[in-house]
Write an enzyme that holds these catalytic residues in place. Structure first.
Site, PDB file in Angstrom:
ATOM      1  N   GLY A   1       0.888  -1.521  -0.108  1.00  9.88           N
ATOM      2  CA  GLY A   1      -0.422  -0.225  -0.057  1.00  9.88           C
ATOM      3  C   GLY A   1       0.436   1.042  -0.189  1.00  9.88           C
ATOM      4  O   GLY A   1       0.377   2.076   0.718  1.00  9.88           O
TER       5      GLY A   1
ATOM      6  N   ASN B   1       1.926   3.151  -2.738  1.00 11.56           N
ATOM      7  CA  ASN B   1       0.904   4.316  -3.118  1.00 11.56           C
ATOM      8  C   ASN B   1       0.022   3.824  -2.654  1.00 11.56           C
ATOM      9  O   ASN B   1      -0.571   5.820  -2.701  1.00 11.56           O
ATOM     10  CB  ASN B   1       0.655   3.160  -4.939  1.00 11.56           C
TER      11      ASN B   1
ATOM     12  N   HIS C   1       1.561   0.724 -13.432  1.00  7.12           N
ATOM     13  CA  HIS C   1       2.483  -0.795 -13.506  1.00  7.12           C
ATOM     14  C   HIS C   1       3.915   0.192 -13.496  1.00  7.12           C
ATOM     15  O   HIS C   1       4.233   0.742 -14.081  1.00  7.12           O
ATOM     16  CB  HIS C   1       1.911  -0.958 -15.051  1.00  7.12           C
TER      17      HIS C   1
ATOM     18  N   LYS D   1     -15.822 -15.071 -10.056  1.00 12.74           N
ATOM     19  CA  LYS D   1     -14.853 -13.354 -10.125  1.00 12.74           C
ATOM     20  C   LYS D   1     -16.361 -13.306 -10.091  1.00 12.74           C
ATOM     21  O   LYS D   1     -16.005 -11.746  -9.648  1.00 12.74           O
ATOM     22  CB  LYS D   1     -14.448 -13.563 -12.049  1.00 12.74           C
TER      23      LYS D   1
ATOM     24  N   ASN E   1      -4.615   2.506 -13.443  1.00  7.10           N
ATOM     25  CA  ASN E   1      -3.694   1.212 -13.252  1.00  7.10           C
ATOM     26  C   ASN E   1      -1.913   2.012 -13.438  1.00  7.10           C
ATOM     27  O   ASN E   1      -1.954   2.801 -13.965  1.00  7.10           O
ATOM     28  CB  ASN E   1      -3.728   0.096 -14.435  1.00  7.10           C
TER      29      ASN E   1
ATOM     30  N   MET F   1      -3.216  -7.033  -7.414  1.00  3.92           N
ATOM     31  CA  MET F   1      -2.969  -7.852  -8.373  1.00  3.92           C
ATOM     32  C   MET F   1      -4.059  -8.854  -9.019  1.00  3.92           C
ATOM     33  O   MET F   1      -4.032  -9.911  -8.564  1.00  3.92           O
ATOM     34  CB  MET F   1      -2.020  -8.409  -7.714  1.00  3.92           C
ATOM     35  N   ARG F   2      -5.014  -8.442  -9.373  1.00  2.05           N
ATOM     36  CA  ARG F   2      -6.713  -9.397  -9.565  1.00  2.05           C
ATOM     37  C   ARG F   2      -6.691  -8.858 -10.772  1.00  2.05           C
ATOM     38  O   ARG F   2      -6.705  -7.616 -10.722  1.00  2.05           O
ATOM     39  CB  ARG F   2      -7.203  -8.958  -8.318  1.00  2.05           C
TER      40      ARG F   2
HETATM   41  C1  GAR Z   1       3.598  -1.250  -7.390  1.00  2.00           C
HETATM   42  O1  GAR Z   1       5.017  -1.277  -7.340  1.00  2.00           O
HETATM   43  C2  GAR Z   1       2.656  -1.072  -8.682  1.00  2.00           C
HETATM   44  O2  GAR Z   1       3.225  -0.942  -9.508  1.00  2.00           O
HETATM   45  C3  GAR Z   1       3.031  -3.014  -8.630  1.00  2.00           C
HETATM   46  O3  GAR Z   1       2.320  -3.308  -7.425  1.00  2.00           O
HETATM   47  C4  GAR Z   1       3.301  -2.644  -6.368  1.00  2.00           C
HETATM   48  C5  GAR Z   1       2.345  -2.717  -5.212  1.00  2.00           C
HETATM   49  O4  GAR Z   1       2.833  -1.746  -3.900  1.00  2.00           O
HETATM   50  N1  GAR Z   1       1.848  -2.802 -10.033  1.00  2.00           N
HETATM   51  C6  GAR Z   1       1.348  -3.674 -10.546  1.00  2.00           C
HETATM   52  O5  GAR Z   1       2.084  -4.985 -10.631  1.00  2.00           O
HETATM   53  C7  GAR Z   1       0.099  -3.997 -11.377  1.00  2.00           C
HETATM   54  N2  GAR Z   1       0.334  -5.228 -12.183  1.00  2.00           N
HETATM   55  P1  GAR Z   1       1.964  -0.430  -3.205  1.00  2.00           P
HETATM   56  O6  GAR Z   1       1.620  -1.540  -2.719  1.00  2.00           O
HETATM   57  O7  GAR Z   1       3.480  -0.686  -2.196  1.00  2.00           O
HETATM   58  O8  GAR Z   1       1.757  -0.452  -3.938  1.00  2.00           O
END
Ligand code: GAR
Length: 190
Positions: free
Chosen positions: A12, A14, A109, A65, A107, A90-91
């Site tokens: 979390g 972000n 990435h 789903k 999103n 991640m879903r």
């Molecule tokens: C982040 O690096 C985000 O870009 C990635 O998961 C991490 C979550 O970090 N997302 C993906 O890979 C999506 N395909 P966080 O929980 O500390 O925000």
């Protein structure tokens, strides 16, 4: 003021920067809900620290789903959200879900899309040996890690970089970039 839901599955980081930006009025938005598919995730604690309602579930409790997404949709539909921010969620959202919130799901990435899609973007890019790595924020469409790009930021990989150091650099880029994008989307007229 725009209404946001943030979907997260893990740490979390972000989410934290979005919550801080909303609290500090850097973005003209309110996070009205955090959705989390992992009852043990640290992002739940972050949401609680900000007194934000959290919809937490265990995907194994749903037989399909569709039922899982119905559970989320029933919760979010009355909220009249302006944006759904995926922040390490991640879903994969179904086409039905994406269509309902067309142009409203964003999103982040951790790679320069369209390269290195998937759940291990940082690892895959580093292992490949690319010399420029970075982050993408995009609208979500029906395809995985795909949709109109809103912002990208990159850095040069140094010879002494390791997986750990590039991970740190990616996260350092991600947090302010997400805030910058939300500022652009939410603070119209600035
Ligand atoms: C982040 O690096 C985000 O870009 C990635 O998961 C991490 C979550 O970090 N997302 C993906 O890979 C999506 N395909 P966080 O929980 O500390 O925000």
């Amino acid at each position: 003021m725009k209404k946001l839901a943030v979907f997260a599955s893990g740490n979390g980081g972000n989410l934290q920067s979005i919550l801080e930006a909303a609290r500090d009025k850097i973005i003209d938005a309110q996070v009205v809900l955090v959705v989390c598919d992992n009852p043990n995730a640290y992002c739940i604690k972050r949401a609680k620290n900000f007194n934000i309602e959290c919809l937490v579930f265990n995907p194994q409790d749903f037989t399909s789903k569709k039922l899982l997404e119905d559970y989320i949709l029933n919760k979010i539909e009355p909220l009249n959200l302006d944006y759904i921010c995926l922040a390490g969620y991640m879903r994969i959202l179904s086409k039905r879900f994406v269509h309902k919130y067309q142009d409203k799901i964003i999103n982040i990435h951790p790679s320069l899309l369209p390269s290195f899609k998937g759940a291990h973007g940082i690892y895959d890019a580093f292992q490949y040996g690319v010399k420029i790595m970075g982050v993408t924020i995009h609208y979500v469409d029906e395809e995985i890690d795909h949709g109109k790009i809103i912002a990208q930021e990159c850095f040069h990989v140094q010879d002494d970089d390791t997986l750990e150091t590039v991970e740190e650099k990616i996260h350092d880029i991600e947090h302010p970039l997400y805030v910058k994008v939300l500022k652009m989307l939410c603070n119209k007229g600035e």
